[in-house]
Structures are given as C-alpha cells and as structure tokens.
Design an enzyme around this catalytic site. Structure first.
Site, short mmCIF file in Angstrom:
data_model
loop_
_atom_site.label_atom_id
_atom_site.label_comp_id
_atom_site.label_asym_id
_atom_site.label_seq_id
_atom_site.Cartn_x
_atom_site.Cartn_y
_atom_site.Cartn_z
N GLU A 115 6.36 6.52 -7.47
CA GLU A 115 5.61 5.33 -7.88
C GLU A 115 5.01 4.54 -6.70
O GLU A 115 5.37 3.40 -6.45
CB GLU A 115 6.52 4.40 -8.68
CG GLU A 115 7.89 4.12 -8.06
CD GLU A 115 8.69 3.13 -8.91
OE1 GLU A 115 8.15 2.07 -9.24
OE2 GLU A 115 9.85 3.42 -9.23
N GLU A 151 3.15 5.39 -11.72
CA GLU A 151 4.54 5.86 -11.68
C GLU A 151 4.78 6.94 -12.73
O GLU A 151 4.47 6.76 -13.91
CB GLU A 151 5.48 4.67 -11.97
CG GLU A 151 6.94 5.07 -12.10
CD GLU A 151 7.88 3.88 -12.22
OE1 GLU A 151 7.47 2.83 -12.77
OE2 GLU A 151 9.03 3.99 -11.77
N ASP A 155 10.50 5.71 -17.22
CA ASP A 155 10.00 4.63 -16.35
C ASP A 155 8.58 5.01 -15.92
O ASP A 155 8.41 5.85 -15.04
CB ASP A 155 10.95 4.51 -15.15
CG ASP A 155 10.61 3.35 -14.23
OD1 ASP A 155 9.70 2.57 -14.56
OD2 ASP A 155 11.25 3.24 -13.17
N HIS A 189 8.06 -7.75 -9.44
CA HIS A 189 8.93 -7.79 -10.63
C HIS A 189 8.45 -8.84 -11.63
O HIS A 189 9.26 -9.55 -12.23
CB HIS A 189 10.39 -8.04 -10.22
CG HIS A 189 10.99 -6.86 -9.52
ND1 HIS A 189 12.12 -6.94 -8.74
CD2 HIS A 189 10.61 -5.55 -9.47
CE1 HIS A 189 12.39 -5.74 -8.25
NE2 HIS A 189 11.49 -4.90 -8.67
N HIS A 235 7.26 -1.41 -1.05
CA HIS A 235 8.47 -0.81 -1.63
C HIS A 235 8.49 0.68 -1.30
O HIS A 235 7.56 1.21 -0.70
CB HIS A 235 8.52 -1.05 -3.14
CG HIS A 235 7.34 -0.55 -3.91
ND1 HIS A 235 7.11 0.79 -4.16
CD2 HIS A 235 6.29 -1.21 -4.49
CE1 HIS A 235 6.01 0.92 -4.87
NE2 HIS A 235 5.47 -0.27 -5.07
N ASP A 238 4.16 -1.54 -16.62
CA ASP A 238 5.33 -0.76 -16.19
C ASP A 238 6.34 -0.85 -17.32
O ASP A 238 6.96 -1.90 -17.52
CB ASP A 238 5.87 -1.35 -14.88
CG ASP A 238 7.05 -0.56 -14.31
OD1 ASP A 238 7.61 0.29 -15.02
OD2 ASP A 238 7.42 -0.82 -13.15
N ARG A 250 -0.16 0.22 -9.30
CA ARG A 250 0.97 1.16 -9.12
C ARG A 250 0.79 2.26 -10.15
O ARG A 250 0.31 2.00 -11.27
CB ARG A 250 2.32 0.44 -9.32
CG ARG A 250 3.53 1.36 -9.16
CD ARG A 250 4.87 0.62 -8.99
NE ARG A 250 5.24 -0.18 -10.13
CZ ARG A 250 5.17 -1.49 -10.20
NH1 ARG A 250 4.73 -2.17 -9.15
NH2 ARG A 250 5.51 -2.15 -11.28
N HIS A 269 17.36 2.46 -12.50
CA HIS A 269 17.61 2.73 -11.08
C HIS A 269 18.96 3.44 -11.08
O HIS A 269 20.01 2.81 -11.05
CB HIS A 269 17.66 1.44 -10.26
CG HIS A 269 16.30 0.82 -10.11
ND1 HIS A 269 16.07 -0.31 -9.37
CD2 HIS A 269 15.08 1.18 -10.60
CE1 HIS A 269 14.78 -0.61 -9.42
NE2 HIS A 269 14.16 0.28 -10.16
N TYR A 310 -0.83 -3.45 -3.13
CA TYR A 310 -0.87 -4.82 -3.64
C TYR A 310 -1.54 -5.68 -2.58
O TYR A 310 -0.97 -5.91 -1.51
CB TYR A 310 0.56 -5.32 -3.92
CG TYR A 310 1.40 -4.29 -4.67
CD1 TYR A 310 1.40 -4.26 -6.06
CD2 TYR A 310 2.13 -3.32 -3.98
CE1 TYR A 310 2.13 -3.29 -6.75
CE2 TYR A 310 2.86 -2.35 -4.65
CZ TYR A 310 2.86 -2.33 -6.03
OH TYR A 310 3.57 -1.37 -6.71
N ASP A 369 27.07 -18.47 -30.69
CA ASP A 369 27.57 -17.33 -31.46
C ASP A 369 26.69 -16.09 -31.37
O ASP A 369 26.91 -15.11 -32.08
CB ASP A 369 27.69 -17.73 -32.95
CG ASP A 369 28.78 -18.76 -33.13
OD1 ASP A 369 29.66 -18.86 -32.25
OD2 ASP A 369 28.75 -19.48 -34.15
N HIS A 375 12.99 6.15 -7.07
CA HIS A 375 14.45 6.05 -7.20
C HIS A 375 14.94 7.13 -8.15
O HIS A 375 14.15 7.70 -8.92
CB HIS A 375 14.82 4.65 -7.74
CG HIS A 375 14.01 4.23 -8.92
ND1 HIS A 375 14.29 4.62 -10.20
CD2 HIS A 375 12.87 3.48 -9.02
CE1 HIS A 375 13.39 4.12 -11.03
NE2 HIS A 375 12.50 3.44 -10.34
#
Ligand code: GLY
Ligand code: MN
Ligand code: MN
Length: 436
Positions: free
Chosen positions: A381, A405, A268, A240, A347, A257, A403, A358, A385, A36, A351
């Site tokens: 960004e 960003e 972001d 991610h 990467h 992030d 990173r 995104h 790594y 529920d 974006h």
C-alpha cells in the site's frame, strides 16, 4: 470454519506446549459503549484461532497428555433467563458437544478448579500482560501452590509467552483460512467498485461509507475489518482520517480505505479515484506514480525475498518519480539516503494481514528482515501525500493524497493478489466511472 481446522491447530499448539506444561488463554471481554449498551462483540483473535468459540466469559486450557482430556473449556453455564434476554449461548454441554472440548467447567468455578490443574506443571504458556486480572490471578494460584510444597506439590516455575508460538502459527494461512480471506477480498473489491460507480459531487463521505457497508452486509459480512476511511480532497493527507463527514467536491480525489471481515479474517483495500470520474493532469501523474510503485513492490513478493525489498522498491520508484515531476530536487540515491521522500511517503509499504488487519508476526528475525514464505499474506500500500501547506512544491500539487492498497498472498511460484477485482489503472477507473 470447520471444527476440524480448530482441532488441527490445538494439536499443533499442544505439541509446542509439550507434556508436563500447561497453556491457557482467555476470551475477550465485552466492551461497554455507554451504560447498558455494548459495542458489537469481537472475540479475541488468538482465542478464536484455537477454539472457534465466540462467547465472552470463557477460558481455554491446554494440558498435553492429560488423561481425562487435553482441552478444557471454562465457560458460562447455560442460563434460561440470559438466553431470553441475550440469545443463545453454548453452556457446558455445548462446549463439549459442538466445540470439541474434552471437558468443560463453569467459569465461576475457575478459582476452585484451575489451581489443581497447575499442580506439578513446569511451565505455563499464556498471553502475558494482556489481561491484568488474569496475570494477577495466575500469580496468586502459583503462590498458593508454592505454599503447599511440603505436600510434595510443585508449582510452575516458568511463565512463557503463548503468543510467541501462536503468532508464528497464525502467520501461515491454511487453505481454509485463504478461502475466507479470498471471500473477504472479493466482497470488499465489489464494495470499492460499487462506490466508484455511485460516487457523485455533492455526496458526503459518510454516504460513501454507507454504500460500502451496504455491499458488505448484503453479502453476509456484518463487520468491517476496521473503520472505513473515506477521505475527499486534502482529507486524504490525514493518514488515519475517520471523520468521514465532508462533502465531495468536483475536481477532488476520493481516497477510500475499507475492508470487510469474513469469519474473523480481514480484507484491507484502498483505492483513490476522481470524484468527477476524470483525473486532472496533476492527479493522473501522481496516481500513475503510486501505481508504478505499487506494481514494483508487488513484483518483489516471492518466496525467499526479504520482507523489506518491496518497501525499498516503492521508495526507489516514488523518489525517482518525485524528482522527475519536480516535487523533489537532487540526486535520487542521496534523497533516498537522507529520507527526503518521507515528506510525501511517510509510512511503510504494508503489514501482515489475517485475523487482525495489522496482523501478528515478526517482521525481523535476529534483527534481519524476514524472508517471505508461501502462506504469508501481506498488504502492499504505497502512497503519496502532498500536505495542503507544503511550500516546497508548486501549488498545483498541494492537497493531493493517494494510496493504492491490495492484499497479496505469497505462493510457491510467487504471489497471488487476493483483491484484484477492483479497477486500478487510470483507464479502468475512468471507464468504470464514466459508464454510469
Ligand atoms: N486500513 C489500515 C491500513 O491500511 O493499514
Ligand atoms: Mn493496510
Ligand atoms: Mn487499509
């Protein structure tokens, strides 16, 4: 967001749909979490963009030139019992009184009413393939109309992607949209400052996440734009990472992030900082390199410059730096051509950003990188790594993930960084963290 803004958008989409045609779009369904219990409701961005209507079980119809009104909203009828259990919903009267619909009908009567609206229309603009139930119904309605051709009723002959025109509109942010994005950016910036100040060895990643959400909610922004990534040490090398359950160790970096959503508009931001408040020598060298790459990329954001230039600038700076520090060996241009930097920077630079983190919009037109134009918003960004098991580099570099960003608006003069309120240089970060 004021109703006048939604009205302006509908006027624009009506023009694009054109007389003799019809457009339609459905609201997002509720998503069940278990039995529920539902996930918090998030309206479909395209639907919200055109309607400002935040309920499920709704369908908006646009019929340019229709005498009885061009904008029709099908929605749930007001139900006292439902109001008691689930709270306010607008009902048919609310749809016209508060949401600018010219006409409203019960969603339960869709099958009886919509086919009549499709009669003698040439094209139907709608988000094809997004909702298989709607796809199926639409084809059924059209087929039924076809069967009536002897009665001089014609059925639409063309289905056209509504997204194509809508997403082009969504790429260019109005003053009202930018106000929301600036606010999302400022609140998110404060949250990043907060966790830099609160961060201590021994805390868990999810406690940092809690502090971020605390700042968002205290500011009245109740949704995150995406699940926060709080990644300590080598976890930052998982792009991610969402587990957020490890302990923070002195000597490691922490990559955060996280961004808030303000009335359906996202921020972001990523920052990476030392858990102890002081960068080690290796961390500082790599951090400065990512920061140099980010600043070089941001400098490429101005009208008329192709989208890809910022990415190319970041690749150039990072590859040169990796050679200078001894993580890559060889000629910089050859390493770039052979994409050797991808072992550490896998990467792209960023974006589009807007209602979706995104965001929608084409990056290429006729196979050419799109030229930047005022009103577009994007993220910048870059990252590095070094995987913990990377055997090609000295062990001192391994397990470092960084990173940085920010969210950048293209302006007539160049650009504006919407998230500039967060410490970013080594000196700023160390000063902030050591002042606590
Ligand atoms: N937070 C998702 C991204 O940076 O693209
Ligand atoms: Mn991003
Ligand atoms: Mn991000």
């Amino acid at each position: 967001m004021k109703q006048t803004e939604f009205k302006r958008r509908r006027k624009q989409i009506m023009q694009q749909i054109g007389k003799g045609n019809l457009g339609l779009i459905a609201s997002a369904p509720h998503q069940t979490r278990n039995r529920d219990v539902d996930y918090p409701y998030r309206q479909d961005s395209d639907f919200y963009y055109l309607t400002g209507f935040n309920e499920s079980g709704a369908l908006a119809v646009f019929i340019p030139g229709r005498e009885q009104g061009e904008y029709i909203l099908f929605c749930r009828e007001f139900d006292q019992k439902k109001a008691l259990w689930e709270g306010a919903h607008s009902g048919l009267e609310g749809a016209t009184a508060h949401y600018g619909a010219d006409d409203s009908f019960p969603i339960d009567d869709l099958n009886d009413i919509l086919p009549g609206m499709l009669e003698n229309k040439a094209k139907v603009f709608y988000p094809m393939g997004r909702d298989s139930d709607l796809d199926h119904k639409l084809l059924e309605w059209i087929n039924n109309l076809r069967a009536q051709s002897r009665n001089y009723i014609s059925a639409p002959g063309e289905l056209v992607s509504l997204e194509h025109i809508l997403h082009e509109m969504r790429m260019f942010k109005s003053a009202a949209e930018l106000k929301l994005m600036r606010h999302a950016g400022q609140v998110s910036a404060r949250a990043h400052m907060r966790v830099m100040q609160l961060c201590k060895p021994g805390m868990y990643e999810y406690q940092i996440e809690a502090e971020i959400v605390h700042e968002f909610m205290q500011a009245g922004l109740r949704a995150v734009a995406y699940p926060s990534i709080v990644a300590a040490g080598k976890n930052a090398c998982v792009l991610h990472y969402v587990h957020n359950n490890a302990k923070l160790r002195r000597g490691d970096l922490l990559l955060v992030d996280a961004g808030a959503e303000c009335d359906h508009y996202a921020a972001d931001i990523t920052r990476t900082f030392p858990i102890s408040g002081k960068f080690s020598r290796e961390q500082k060298l790599l951090y400065q390199l990512v920061l140099d790459a980010q600043l070089a990329a941001i400098a490429e954001i101005y009208p008329g410059n192709p989208w890809n230039k910022a990415h190319e600038a970041s690749v150039q700076v990072l590859t040169q730096g990796l050679v200078d520090l001894g993580l890559l060996m060889g000629d910089v241009e050859t390493l770039i051509k052979d994409e050797k930097y991808k072992e550490f920077y896998m990467h792209r630079i960023g974006h589009w950003l807007g209602m979706d983190v995104h965001d929608v919009g084409d990056y290429k037109i006729n196979e050419q990188w799109r030229l930047l134009e005022p009103g577009m918003v994007l993220t910048i960004e870059p990252g590095l790594y070094v995987q913990p098991d990377c055997e090609t580099v000295d062990p001192k570099w391994r397990g470092i993930g960084i990173r940085i960003e920010d969210d950048v608006l293209v302006t007539k003069q160049g650009h504006e960084v919407l998230t500039s309120g967060v410490a970013k240089t080594v000196a700023e970060i160390e000063a902030l963290m050591q002042a606590k």
